[in-house]
Design an enzyme around this catalytic site. Structure first.
Site, short mmCIF file in Angstrom:
data_model
loop_
_atom_site.label_atom_id
_atom_site.label_comp_id
_atom_site.label_asym_id
_atom_site.label_seq_id
_atom_site.Cartn_x
_atom_site.Cartn_y
_atom_site.Cartn_z
CE LYS A 280 -45.17 124.16 4.68
NZ LYS A 280 -44.74 122.91 5.38
NE ARG B 266 -42.78 123.35 0.19
CZ ARG B 266 -41.68 122.75 0.08
NH1 ARG B 266 -40.53 123.27 -0.02
NH2 ARG B 266 -41.54 121.47 0.36
CB SER C 233 -42.73 118.55 1.77
OG SER C 233 -42.34 119.54 2.41
CG ASN D 63 -47.31 104.52 11.40
OD1 ASN D 63 -46.71 103.49 10.74
ND2 ASN D 63 -47.34 105.35 10.47
CG HIS E 246 -41.91 120.90 8.10
ND1 HIS E 246 -41.46 120.53 7.07
CD2 HIS E 246 -43.13 120.87 7.93
CE1 HIS E 246 -42.14 120.09 6.09
NE2 HIS E 246 -43.47 120.28 6.82
NE ARG F 209 -42.14 109.51 1.02
CZ ARG F 209 -43.61 109.13 0.81
NH1 ARG F 209 -43.41 107.92 0.11
NH2 ARG F 209 -44.43 109.76 1.31
NE ARG G 122 -49.92 119.72 -0.60
CZ ARG G 122 -48.88 119.32 0.21
NH1 ARG G 122 -49.36 119.60 1.55
NH2 ARG G 122 -48.03 118.92 0.13
CG ASP H 112 -47.05 121.43 7.59
OD1 ASP H 112 -46.58 120.42 7.08
OD2 ASP H 112 -46.96 122.69 6.96
CE LYS I 53 -45.16 117.86 8.03
NZ LYS I 53 -44.32 117.29 6.68
CB THR I 54 -51.56 115.26 7.44
OG1 THR I 54 -51.12 116.63 6.92
CG2 THR I 54 -53.22 115.42 7.40
CG ASN I 55 -51.72 109.88 6.31
OD1 ASN I 55 -52.97 109.15 6.06
ND2 ASN I 55 -51.36 110.70 5.26
N GLY J 62 -52.46 103.46 10.59
CA GLY J 62 -53.14 103.06 11.86
C GLY J 62 -52.11 102.27 12.67
CB CYS K 101 -42.46 112.41 4.79
SG CYS K 101 -41.35 112.39 3.39
CE1 TYR L 49 -49.35 123.51 -3.88
CE2 TYR L 49 -47.64 124.53 -3.13
CZ TYR L 49 -48.44 123.52 -3.06
OH TYR L 49 -48.18 122.50 -2.16
N GLY L 50 -50.36 126.99 -3.19
CA GLY L 50 -50.35 127.11 -1.85
C GLY L 50 -48.94 127.80 -0.84
N GLY L 51 -47.99 126.71 -0.76
CA GLY L 51 -46.68 127.01 -0.06
C GLY L 51 -46.09 128.06 -0.61
P1 GTP Z 1 -46.95 117.87 3.72
O1 GTP Z 1 -48.16 118.59 4.06
O2 GTP Z 1 -46.27 118.27 2.38
O3 GTP Z 1 -46.03 118.72 4.80
O4 GTP Z 1 -46.87 116.38 3.87
P2 GTP Z 1 -47.19 115.42 5.33
O5 GTP Z 1 -46.10 115.22 5.82
O6 GTP Z 1 -48.31 115.71 5.92
O7 GTP Z 1 -47.58 114.17 4.37
P3 GTP Z 1 -49.06 113.30 4.29
O8 GTP Z 1 -49.64 112.69 5.92
O9 GTP Z 1 -49.85 114.11 3.79
O10 GTP Z 1 -48.50 112.15 3.48
C1 GTP Z 1 -47.94 112.17 2.55
C2 GTP Z 1 -48.21 110.79 1.85
O11 GTP Z 1 -47.48 109.65 2.35
C3 GTP Z 1 -49.47 110.38 1.23
O12 GTP Z 1 -49.66 109.58 0.07
C4 GTP Z 1 -49.80 109.20 2.51
O13 GTP Z 1 -50.62 108.37 1.89
C5 GTP Z 1 -48.53 108.69 2.39
N1 GTP Z 1 -48.34 108.02 4.01
C6 GTP Z 1 -48.56 108.67 5.20
N2 GTP Z 1 -48.14 107.87 6.10
C7 GTP Z 1 -47.90 106.62 5.66
C8 GTP Z 1 -47.44 105.49 6.23
O14 GTP Z 1 -47.58 105.15 7.34
N3 GTP Z 1 -47.06 104.57 5.29
C9 GTP Z 1 -46.98 104.76 3.91
N4 GTP Z 1 -46.69 103.71 3.05
N5 GTP Z 1 -47.28 105.88 3.48
C10 GTP Z 1 -47.88 106.86 4.22
C1 SPV Z 2 -44.88 120.94 2.52
O1 SPV Z 2 -44.72 121.07 1.39
O2 SPV Z 2 -44.18 120.69 3.32
C2 SPV Z 2 -46.48 121.40 2.86
C3 SPV Z 2 -47.16 121.88 1.65
O3 SPV Z 2 -46.80 121.42 3.91
S1 SPV Z 2 -47.01 123.67 1.29
O4 SPV Z 2 -47.83 124.51 1.97
O5 SPV Z 2 -47.13 123.61 -0.07
O6 SPV Z 2 -45.50 123.99 1.63
MN MN Z 3 -45.45 120.60 5.36
#
Ligand code: GTP
Ligand code: SPV
Ligand code: MN
Length: 601
Positions: free
Chosen positions: A225, A86, A267, A512, A245, A416, A385, A294, A271-273, A510, A269, A216-218
């Site tokens: 977004k 972005r 972003s 968490n 968000h 973070r 991505r 997201d 969320k997906t995990n 996990g 930080c 690019y996606g975002g």
């Molecule tokens: P966007 O799609 O950009 O909004 O990102 P997101 O918030 O969904 O983040 P995502 O879950 O994709 O994680 C982003 C990065 O953080 C990855 O490299 C993960 O491996 C790392 N990460 C996620 N959860 C943890 C955690 O609990 N600890 C650590 N150390 N790293 C993490």
């Molecule tokens: C973010 O940056 O928070 C994302 C990826 O979820 S993007 O869709 O490129 O904005």
């Molecule tokens: Mn996001």
């Protein structure tokens, strides 16, 4: 570069799905008159349309087919190396007055920006196909659901939008033929993918978005977004709901008691995990399910916040994803996935830094160059991505299509931060929680262009996504709180605190679950906590740490607060509020004073 998207001629029955709504037809004609495409392709989101567009994309090198045995029905796309994230510096909120956009957004007067963009778009689609994508954001039967149309000259956008949104007839039906119905107008053109001619512009009053110069996606999946957050947040304030968000997850105890939690992390930080978390062995019988990864749209229902995920797929960060860190994401991206900017192995598989197993001896990196483990460059771009349909997720929540949404028991804010912020703490009440969100800070990541690792304030993880004045946004949060008779509890988390050795103190992923369990205990009024100046903090014995291989002194460190660090943090809050120039609501200024006073007690 001019030929990145040559025109295609579809066979009969494909690309001719014209909607009846006259307002849509007029708008498309206007954009076509300006951009002069070779032809107009009306998308319907069908399988045969998708197959046709994939075939064309393979022929035109927009996509590379991956090994059918290793990753069935999946493809790799490489974006222009100048176009991988972005672009916040080129993202604009165009409102009649600068004040409406507020101190945190780039602003332009709408007429001026329209003129500038129209000049760039003049003849921009000559020799290209113009695609018209109808889509909805939200479950088909939700009151919150919004209709959008995106015009684009990129097949990659069409293929991605089919994964990320509910696309096609469902949108045309929802809109109907009322020429005055509410719908979002999105125009995207690649132009020549030149960073100096790249603008992502929002016109909230017109419910319109224009994005040029990026692929690019975002920047270009205008549903995400642009509509679901920037325009969405503007509409949410006007209509009395929240566009955030945030991920949404369900967490069910072995006894079958279920809670839903929404969490705002900036972003890249986590969320997906977090949304797909698999509890450690010790938590046998606990289940986490994903509603969204997201974006959350939340409305008030029966005095509670009720959330829907407006999206239909995940556009997730690839690097770091593994069977160790996120098995559910790995299973989700094993098939029917569109990858962007990862590495390609010699046997047609995908690879990235952090994937399980040894790196391949040779691969083609995200730029298309030869790569070996000795290369200095990364094989996959740090912001590479995946786009994958949410139906691929093995832990998809059964209520994800429920129009009324799921009731939210807790809201979590988290950045973070390598120091200062403890693993978890709870706000004293709603307004204190709003303060925690408003003063959130986080290290910048590769999700946006610019320096990585710099701590900046990112209120509610919405700094790049709030489509109006941030002061009014804070005020809106406070007002929503007044209308909730059963408000969610608000928490703050930090998975990223580091010890003196520079290593993460907390294993994350996990594990968490241990923090989530404490949060659920607090919602159930069963969890212990001690009062501290910053909020309710768990003691080590309040968090279930069984079988966790972390030294006790690290646990004490990560759960605790350092008063010296917090004096700096307090000054940071003050500086941030001052930098916003008088828009911060009185309630939040008062929260800051109370926080400072509690440290003096
Ligand atoms: P966007 O799609 O950009 O909004 O990102 P997101 O918030 O969904 O983040 P995502 O879950 O994709 O994680 C982003 C990065 O953080 C990855 O490299 C993960 O491996 C790392 N990460 C996620 N959860 C943890 C955690 O609990 N600890 C650590 N150390 N790293 C993490
Ligand atoms: C973010 O940056 O928070 C994302 C990826 O979820 S993007 O869709 O490129 O904005
Ligand atoms: Mn996001």
């Amino acid at each position: 570069m001019r030929n990145i998207a040559p025109a295609i001629s579809p066979p009969a029955g494909i690309g001719d799905h014209k909607p009846a709504n006259q307002a849509v037809l007029d708008w498309v004609q206007d954009v076509a008159k300006l951009t002069q495409p070779e032809n107009i392709f009306w998308c319907d989101g069908s399988d045969c349309e998708n197959a046709f567009l994939i075939e064309q994309s393979l022929q035109q090198n927009v996509l590379i087919k991956l090994n059918e045995k290793k990753v069935p029905r999946s493809y790799l796309h490489r974006s222009n190396p100048n176009d991988v994230a972005r672009v916040e510096q080129f993202t604009f909120i165009c409102t009649p007055t600068k004040e409406e956009a507020g101190p945190t957004n780039n602003w332009s007067e709408p007429a001026e920006m329209y003129l500038k963009l129209q000049t760039m778009l003049k003849g921009a689609m000559r020799g290209r196909t113009m695609f018209v994508i109808p889509y909805i954001m939200g479950p088909a039967d939700s009151l919150l659901t919004k209709v959008g149309f995106e015009i684009t000259d990129s097949k990659y956008v069409v293929l991605s939008m089919r994964i990320m949104t509910r696309m096609g007839d469902v949108a045309i039906k929802r809109l109907g033929d009322d020429a005055n119905a509410e719908w979002n107008r999105g125009v995207h053109s690649l132009l020549d993918v030149d960073p100096t001619r790249r603008f992502i512009c929002h016109f909230p009053q017109d419910n319109a978005i224009i994005s040029v110069g990026s692929g690019y996606g975002g920047n270009v999946l205008l549903s995400k977004k642009c509509l679901a957050l920037r325009i969405g947040s503007y509409l949410a304030r006007k209509q009395g709901w929240l566009a955030e968000h945030m991920l949404i997850l369900g967490v069910e105890s072995p006894e079958g008691k279920k809670h839903y939690v929404a969490a705002a992390f900036p972003s890249a930080c986590g969320k997906t995990n977090f949304a797909m978390l698999i509890p450690p062995k010790h938590f046998a019988g606990w289940k986490v399910t994903t509603v969204g990864d997201d974006i959350a749209w939340m409305q008030i229902r029966d005095g509670r916040l009720s959330a829907v995920n407006p999206e239909n797929g995940y556009f997730g960060v690839v690097p770091g994803t593994s069977y160790k860190s996120n098995p559910n994401a790995m299973k989700s991206i094993e098939h029917d996935t569109l990858y962007t900017n990862v590495a390609l192995t010699d046997d047609g598989d995908v690879w990235w830094e952090g994937k399980d197993g040894a790196p391949p001896a040779h691969a083609i990196d995200w730029r298309g160059n030869d790569w070996t483990p000795d290369s200095k460059e990364k094989a996959a771009h740090p912001n590479s991505r995946f786009a994958t349909p949410m139906g691929n997720n093995p832990v998809l929540d059964p209520d994800v299509e429920k129009g009324e949404g799921v009731p939210i028991s807790a809201i979590i804010f988290g950045g973070r931060r390598s120091d200062t912020m403890p693993l978890v703490f709870q706000a004293f009440d709603w307004n204190h929680g709003v303060y925690l969100g408003a003063t959130m800070a986080s290290e910048t990541t590769a999700a946006a262009t610019g320096a990585v690792g710099q701590v900046r304030r990112d209120p509610m993880a919405m700094l790049p996504f709030c489509g109006y004045n941030i002061g009014d946004y804070f005020r809106h949060w406070i007002e929503i709180g007044k209308r909730l008779t059963n408000p969610p509890l608000i928490f703050n988390v930090n998975w990223f605190r580091k010890g003196k050795d520079g290593k993460f103190l907390w294993p994350g992923f996990g594990d968490n679950m241990r923090v989530l369990k404490w949060i659920i205990d607090r919602c159930e009024k069963s969890g212990g906590a001690v009062e501290s100046p910053i909020g309710w903090l768990p003691s080590p014995h309040d968090v279930d740490l069984a079988d966790l291989d972390v030294e006790h002194k690290c646990i004490v460190e990560i759960l605790g607060i350092d008063h010296e660090e917090w004096q700096k943090e307090l000054a940071g809050h003050q500086n941030f509020f001052e930098s916003l120039g008088g828009v911060v609501p009185e309630e939040l200024l008062k929260q800051r004073e109370q926080l400072a006073a509690r440290f003096k007690q």
